[in-house]
Design an enzyme around this catalytic site. Structure first.
Site, PDB file in Angstrom:
ATOM      1  CG  ASN A 191      -8.531  -2.015  -1.031  1.00  0.00           C
ATOM      2  OD1 ASN A 191      -8.097  -1.493   0.138  1.00  0.00           O
ATOM      3  ND2 ASN A 191      -7.889  -1.944  -2.359  1.00  0.00           N
TER       4      ASN A 191
ATOM      5  CG  ASN B 203       3.551  -3.369   0.818  1.00  0.00           C
ATOM      6  OD1 ASN B 203       2.878  -2.772   1.634  1.00  0.00           O
ATOM      7  ND2 ASN B 203       3.551  -3.107  -0.454  1.00  0.00           N
TER       8      ASN B 203
ATOM      9  CG  ASN C  68       1.828   1.207   0.213  1.00  0.00           C
ATOM     10  OD1 ASN C  68       1.783   2.177  -0.628  1.00  0.00           O
ATOM     11  ND2 ASN C  68       0.765   0.464   0.853  1.00  0.00           N
TER      12      ASN C  68
ATOM     13  CB  CYS D  18      -1.507   3.063   1.200  1.00  0.00           C
ATOM     14  SG  CYS D  18      -3.303   2.477   1.746  1.00  0.00           S
TER      15      CYS D  18
ATOM     16  CB  THR E 263      -5.518   0.988  -5.306  1.00  0.00           C
ATOM     17  OG1 THR E 263      -5.275   1.717  -4.225  1.00  0.00           O
ATOM     18  CG2 THR E 263      -5.717  -0.208  -5.061  1.00  0.00           C
TER      19      THR E 263
ATOM     20  N   GLY F  94      -8.059  -3.574 -10.512  1.00  0.00           N
ATOM     21  CA  GLY F  94      -8.335  -4.520 -11.463  1.00  0.00           C
ATOM     22  C   GLY F  94      -8.439  -3.949 -12.796  1.00  0.00           C
TER      23      GLY F  94
ATOM     24  N   GLY G  85      -1.678  -3.780 -12.038  1.00  0.00           N
ATOM     25  CA  GLY G  85      -2.871  -2.995 -12.380  1.00  0.00           C
ATOM     26  C   GLY G  85      -3.626  -3.829 -13.264  1.00  0.00           C
ATOM     27  N   GLY G  86      -4.379  -4.684 -12.817  1.00  0.00           N
ATOM     28  CA  GLY G  86      -5.263  -5.359 -13.658  1.00  0.00           C
ATOM     29  C   GLY G  86      -4.756  -6.294 -14.606  1.00  0.00           C
TER      30      GLY G  86
ATOM     31  CB  THR H 181      -7.879  -7.039  -8.507  1.00  0.00           C
ATOM     32  OG1 THR H 181      -7.547  -5.875  -7.616  1.00  0.00           O
ATOM     33  CG2 THR H 181      -9.414  -7.372  -8.272  1.00  0.00           C
TER      34      THR H 181
END
Ligand SMILES: Cc1cc2nc3c(=O)[nH]c(=O)nc-3n(C[C@H](O)[C@H](O)[C@H](O)COP(=O)(O)O)c2cc1C
Length: 310
Positions: free
Chosen positions: A74, A104, A131, A134, A199, A223, A249-250, A272
């Site tokens: 994304n 956030n 955050n 990013c 990410t 993911g 994360g996933g 995700t």
């Protein structure tokens, strides 16, 4: 007949007691209520809303989402309504459900993070998550702050003092030489907890048009493909600091959540997975409860950091 005892799923994150260790990650759960027909926000450990800036941000041009290699890239670019609009028209509604809610925060300067924290300090929000990681900003901010230990320290200290006692989590980036340096810096700066990971910078190519698939060229991968990377970083941080770690994360299944908890996470976040199956956080909570019952373990927190590495 003896009644089987319900396992204790509650977890402590600083002063917060969450009813279970499954948190909706920032960015895929909107401003808290969009998915409430599927997932009552109050059934989760907490909900973290989309990143908020001082003013509304438009985000990046389309296309800004693409599936790739079993995950998602994304480049939303932190499109958001701005902190004032969130406080005025959304926060009370999500808090009325009884949910634990985190905001956030994003800014273009270190001072902007503190200003957003200050706006939220006198509201019913339960915690903040900075955050600093990013990968989708063309302007300064995001990742460039999170990769520099000194900026990260300053940003966290300023936000902690602007937050006037609200718990402050700091969301760290995955691509740094030594994650423990950053983790120790934010702990020293007064962070309540660390969220890990955001990410991973990535891209996808459209072979017909011979162009990047995303208008922003690059984005952030999330993911299943990033889970093994996240697990290692969570383990390293959990060994380096005393503040709680929120692993993400996933995380798609209860087994994924258990992996994060065993390497040292106090709780997990799901991003995700919620886009693919909005019910997945509820399935993870149920799966954790059933696992504890079947293993005759009374409390989820007993599993934290129980991995044997030697
Ligand atoms: C569409 C999308 C939007 C996101 N927006 C944010 C955001 O506003 N703030 C933030 O800290 N992370 C954001 N993230 C990152 C996620 O919170 C999470 O760190 C990352 O996706 C890894 O977790 P996952 O594999 O469970 O998705 C976003 C992720 C996605 C996929």
């Amino acid at each position: 007949m003896t009644q089987e005892k319900t396992p204790d799923l509650t977890v402590k994150i600083g002063p917060l007691v969450l009813k279970n260790p499954v948190i909706a990650a920032s960015g895929t759960f909107g401003y808290g209520l969009e998915l409430s027909d599927f997932v009552p926000p109050e059934s989760l450990g907490a909900v973290i809303v989309k990143g908020l800036s001082l003013e509304p941000w438009p985000g990046n041009p389309l296309p800004r989402l693409v599936e790739s290699s079993g995950g998602l890239i994304n480049a939303i670019g932190l499109e958001n309504m701005g902190v004032e609009e969130f406080i005025k028209n959304h926060l009370d509604k999500i808090k009325a459900t009884g949910a634990t809610v985190g905001a956030n925060i994003i800014g273009r300067t270190v001072e902007e993070y503190a200003q957003v924290a200050k706006c939220l300090a006198k509201t019913p929000i339960d915690f903040l998550e900075l955050n600093v990681s990013c990968p989708n900003l063309s302007t300064p901010g995001g990742l460039s702050f999170g990769s520099d230990p000194e900026i990260c320290f300053k940003l966290t200290s300023m936000a902690v003092s602007a937050a006037s006692g609200l718990p402050v989590f700091v969301k760290l980036p995955p691509l740094v030489t030594d994650i423990t340096i950053l983790a120790k810096k934010v702990e020293e700066a007064g962070a309540t907890a660390i969220s890990l990971i955001n990410t991973i910078p990535a891209m996808s190519v459209d072979i017909i048009n011979k162009r990047p698939t995303l208008a922003h060229v690059t984005g952030g991968l999330s993911g299943p493909p990033i889970k093994p990377i996240a697990l290692r970083l969570v383990m390293l941080c959990a060994q380096a600091v005393n503040i709680p770690i929120l692993g993400l994360g996933g995380v798609f299944t209860y087994q994924d959540a258990l992996e994060f908890i065993l390497v040292g996470a106090s709780a997990v976040q799901m991003g995700t997975a919620v886009l693919i199956d909005p019910l997945s956080p509820l399935k993870v909570i149920e799966g954790l409860s059933n696992y504890l019952k079947s293993q005759k373990i009374s409390s989820i927190s007993l599993l934290k950091g129980q991995i044997q590495t030697a």
